[in-house]
Design a protein around this motif. Sequence first.
Motif, PDB file in Angstrom:
ATOM      1  N   GLY A 196      -0.471  16.000  10.905  1.00 38.41           N
ATOM      2  CA  GLY A 196      -1.504  15.277  11.642  1.00 38.41           C
ATOM      3  C   GLY A 196      -2.813  16.045  11.649  1.00 38.41           C
ATOM      4  O   GLY A 196      -3.899  15.457  11.569  1.00 38.41           O
ATOM      5  N   LEU A 197      -2.731  17.369  11.741  1.00 34.67           N
ATOM      6  CA  LEU A 197      -3.941  18.200  11.671  1.00 34.67           C
ATOM      7  C   LEU A 197      -4.598  18.093  10.299  1.00 34.67           C
ATOM      8  O   LEU A 197      -5.815  17.940  10.186  1.00 34.67           O
ATOM      9  N   ASP A 198      -3.770  18.170   9.241  1.00 33.13           N
ATOM     10  CA  ASP A 198      -4.302  18.030   7.890  1.00 33.13           C
ATOM     11  C   ASP A 198      -5.016  16.695   7.739  1.00 33.13           C
ATOM     12  O   ASP A 198      -6.092  16.605   7.146  1.00 33.13           O
ATOM     13  N   CYS A 199      -4.401  15.652   8.259  1.00 38.07           N
ATOM     14  CA  CYS A 199      -4.942  14.305   8.136  1.00 38.07           C
ATOM     15  C   CYS A 199      -6.269  14.174   8.884  1.00 38.07           C
ATOM     16  O   CYS A 199      -7.247  13.624   8.350  1.00 38.07           O
ATOM     17  N   CYS A 200      -6.326  14.671  10.096  1.00 34.31           N
ATOM     18  CA  CYS A 200      -7.567  14.564  10.879  1.00 34.31           C
ATOM     19  C   CYS A 200      -8.695  15.373  10.250  1.00 34.31           C
ATOM     20  O   CYS A 200      -9.853  14.937  10.240  1.00 34.31           O
ATOM     21  N   LEU A 201      -8.377  16.555   9.714  1.00 36.20           N
ATOM     22  CA  LEU A 201      -9.404  17.332   9.018  1.00 36.20           C
ATOM     23  C   LEU A 201      -9.873  16.623   7.756  1.00 36.20           C
ATOM     24  O   LEU A 201     -11.051  16.695   7.378  1.00 36.20           O
ATOM     25  N   TYR A 202      -8.950  15.919   7.104  1.00 37.96           N
ATOM     26  CA  TYR A 202      -9.335  15.109   5.937  1.00 37.96           C
ATOM     27  C   TYR A 202     -10.372  14.059   6.339  1.00 37.96           C
ATOM     28  O   TYR A 202     -11.355  13.830   5.621  1.00 37.96           O
ATOM     29  N   ILE A 203     -10.173  13.441   7.495  1.00 37.05           N
ATOM     30  CA  ILE A 203     -11.125  12.427   7.961  1.00 37.05           C
ATOM     31  C   ILE A 203     -12.485  13.063   8.247  1.00 37.05           C
ATOM     32  O   ILE A 203     -13.537  12.501   7.923  1.00 37.05           O
ATOM     33  N   VAL A 204     -12.463  14.266   8.841  1.00 38.86           N
ATOM     34  CA  VAL A 204     -13.732  14.978   9.062  1.00 38.86           C
ATOM     35  C   VAL A 204     -14.431  15.216   7.726  1.00 38.86           C
ATOM     36  O   VAL A 204     -15.648  15.012   7.592  1.00 38.86           O
ATOM     37  N   ARG A 205     -13.671  15.650   6.710  1.00 46.18           N
ATOM     38  CA  ARG A 205     -14.266  15.871   5.388  1.00 46.18           C
ATOM     39  C   ARG A 205     -14.849  14.589   4.817  1.00 46.18           C
ATOM     40  O   ARG A 205     -15.916  14.594   4.192  1.00 46.18           O
ATOM     41  N   LYS A 228       0.834  -1.211   0.000  1.00 45.71           N
ATOM     42  CA  LYS A 228       0.000   0.000   0.000  1.00 45.71           C
ATOM     43  C   LYS A 228       0.868   1.261   0.000  1.00 45.71           C
ATOM     44  O   LYS A 228       2.025   1.241   0.439  1.00 45.71           O
ATOM     45  N   ARG A 229       0.272   2.368  -0.453  1.00 48.85           N
ATOM     46  CA  ARG A 229       0.926   3.662  -0.328  1.00 48.85           C
ATOM     47  C   ARG A 229       0.792   4.147   1.114  1.00 48.85           C
ATOM     48  O   ARG A 229      -0.210   3.889   1.785  1.00 48.85           O
ATOM     49  N   ALA A 230       1.817   4.860   1.576  1.00 47.07           N
ATOM     50  CA  ALA A 230       1.792   5.377   2.943  1.00 47.07           C
ATOM     51  C   ALA A 230       2.689   6.598   3.028  1.00 47.07           C
ATOM     52  O   ALA A 230       3.485   6.880   2.133  1.00 47.07           O
ATOM     53  N   SER A 231       2.539   7.315   4.139  1.00 50.16           N
ATOM     54  CA  SER A 231       3.373   8.481   4.406  1.00 50.16           C
ATOM     55  C   SER A 231       3.833   8.434   5.850  1.00 50.16           C
ATOM     56  O   SER A 231       3.189   7.819   6.705  1.00 50.16           O
ATOM     57  N   THR A 232       4.966   9.057   6.126  1.00 51.08           N
ATOM     58  CA  THR A 232       5.429   9.251   7.495  1.00 51.08           C
ATOM     59  C   THR A 232       6.351  10.458   7.502  1.00 51.08           C
ATOM     60  O   THR A 232       6.554  11.101   6.467  1.00 51.08           O
ATOM     61  N   ASN A 271       6.288  12.794  -0.367  1.00 53.91           N
ATOM     62  CA  ASN A 271       5.850  14.161  -0.537  1.00 53.91           C
ATOM     63  C   ASN A 271       4.475  14.411   0.070  1.00 53.91           C
ATOM     64  O   ASN A 271       4.172  15.510   0.505  1.00 53.91           O
ATOM     65  N   ALA A 272       3.641  13.381   0.131  1.00 50.63           N
ATOM     66  CA  ALA A 272       2.258  13.580   0.579  1.00 50.63           C
ATOM     67  C   ALA A 272       2.193  14.005   2.037  1.00 50.63           C
ATOM     68  O   ALA A 272       2.937  13.509   2.883  1.00 50.63           O
ATOM     69  N   LEU A 273       1.277  14.935   2.348  1.00 50.42           N
ATOM     70  CA  LEU A 273       1.011  15.290   3.740  1.00 50.42           C
ATOM     71  C   LEU A 273       0.217  14.185   4.426  1.00 50.42           C
ATOM     72  O   LEU A 273       0.350  13.968   5.629  1.00 50.42           O
ATOM     73  N   TYR A 274      -0.607  13.499   3.660  1.00 47.75           N
ATOM     74  CA  TYR A 274      -1.297  12.316   4.177  1.00 47.75           C
ATOM     75  C   TYR A 274      -1.704  11.455   2.985  1.00 47.75           C
ATOM     76  O   TYR A 274      -1.803  11.933   1.845  1.00 47.75           O
ATOM     77  N   VAL A 275      -1.921  10.174   3.254  1.00 46.73           N
ATOM     78  CA  VAL A 275      -2.257   9.207   2.203  1.00 46.73           C
ATOM     79  C   VAL A 275      -3.358   8.299   2.731  1.00 46.73           C
ATOM     80  O   VAL A 275      -3.322   7.875   3.893  1.00 46.73           O
ATOM     81  N   GLU A 276      -4.345   8.014   1.889  1.00 47.02           N
ATOM     82  CA  GLU A 276      -5.321   6.971   2.225  1.00 47.02           C
ATOM     83  C   GLU A 276      -5.350   5.935   1.127  1.00 47.02           C
ATOM     84  O   GLU A 276      -5.434   6.268  -0.053  1.00 47.02           O
ATOM     85  N   GLU A 277      -5.261   4.691   1.498  1.00 45.74           N
ATOM     86  CA  GLU A 277      -5.478   3.581   0.574  1.00 45.74           C
ATOM     87  C   GLU A 277      -6.117   2.444   1.349  1.00 45.74           C
ATOM     88  O   GLU A 277      -5.592   2.025   2.388  1.00 45.74           O
ATOM     89  N   ASP A 278      -7.236   1.973   0.853  1.00 42.50           N
ATOM     90  CA  ASP A 278      -7.926   0.830   1.458  1.00 42.50           C
ATOM     91  C   ASP A 278      -8.230   1.076   2.937  1.00 42.50           C
ATOM     92  O   ASP A 278      -8.016   0.209   3.792  1.00 42.50           O
ATOM     93  N   ARG A 279      -8.738   2.289   3.240  1.00 44.76           N
ATOM     94  CA  ARG A 279      -9.118   2.662   4.610  1.00 44.76           C
ATOM     95  C   ARG A 279      -7.937   2.704   5.576  1.00 44.76           C
ATOM     96  O   ARG A 279      -8.116   2.733   6.797  1.00 44.76           O
ATOM     97  N   LEU A 280      -6.721   2.734   5.052  1.00 44.92           N
ATOM     98  CA  LEU A 280      -5.512   2.911   5.862  1.00 44.92           C
ATOM     99  C   LEU A 280      -4.994   4.319   5.592  1.00 44.92           C
ATOM    100  O   LEU A 280      -4.685   4.666   4.451  1.00 44.92           O
ATOM    101  N   ILE A 281      -4.939   5.132   6.646  1.00 44.39           N
ATOM    102  CA  ILE A 281      -4.587   6.538   6.488  1.00 44.39           C
ATOM    103  C   ILE A 281      -3.321   6.820   7.291  1.00 44.39           C
ATOM    104  O   ILE A 281      -3.256   6.528   8.485  1.00 44.39           O
TER     105      ILE A 281
END
Length: 323
Positions: A164-173, A122-126, A146-156
Amino acid sequence: MSTSIPVVALIAYPNFSPFHFAVPYMVFTAELPEQRLFELKIVSPGAQPLQAERALTVQPDGGLELTETADILVVPGWHDLNTPPEPALIAALARAHARGAHVVGLCYGAYALAYAGLLDGKRASTHWMAEQDFCLRFPRVKLDMNALYVEEDRLITSAGTGAGLDCCLYIVREYYGPQVANKVARAMVIPPHREGGQAQFIEQPMAVSTQDAQINRLLDYLRKNLARQHTIDELATRTSMSRRTFTRHFGKATGMTLVDWLVNERLQRTRDLLETTSLSVERISELAGFQTPVSFRQHFKKRFHVSPRDWRQTFGQRKTDLA
């Protein structure tokens, strides 16, 4: 899975980072006047109170059994990159993903998901500082640095601290749409969405000198004359070498071609000028030795994934309207 308000299981671990823990805690406990968005449960293995860095202590709502009915599981960072999660936590993450929950690793929390085998293929970021280590440990993961966050197959997974803020706001969206996410962002006084990626934050130092004294003298000359155009033949003559010998010596000493080295140095010069002056893009391009402003913008965007204007707005001492 929850049929009403999504349940978030925020997983604490020994010596957790207070900031990484606080980011999802703040986002997923945010309430709007018209609705509560998430039900957050603090989870620790064995339901034991856990101490964070510098003596903070968190009292969990329960143990890993709370993950069994959560819609979203969040691992907010990770305390020791050399230490896999305990088997019970690995099993809980795997079961949650298998039944359809979102499983999230913020920053170094991607390590927990990778140790559990969830990110294989899977694609991932850290965080960018862990790139080499992560790739060595988990070669089957497709790391996107390069990604600030990545989602693939419900793995974020997300990049470093602020991402982390960008990622959590993405989940809210994802759960409530952009209007609700924007309201949460405004309440927290943060941007609802950031452009660009973590490449703009990665330090990319260039060696000031090499083990080749003759090449070192040439590098000093080039740094002082970046605005000029240079050819291999001219520089070979300057170092009293043939073109072929010069190319070999330069590559061995710097690990780069002359063209790549000059582009790197010129981009570093433009970064400095964007951050410390109000010079126009055209003038900065000229001072750094790019042949045209278009060429400068193209090289800058390719390297940092943002425009010179956006770089200045983020890192500059003053804002200016760039053409």
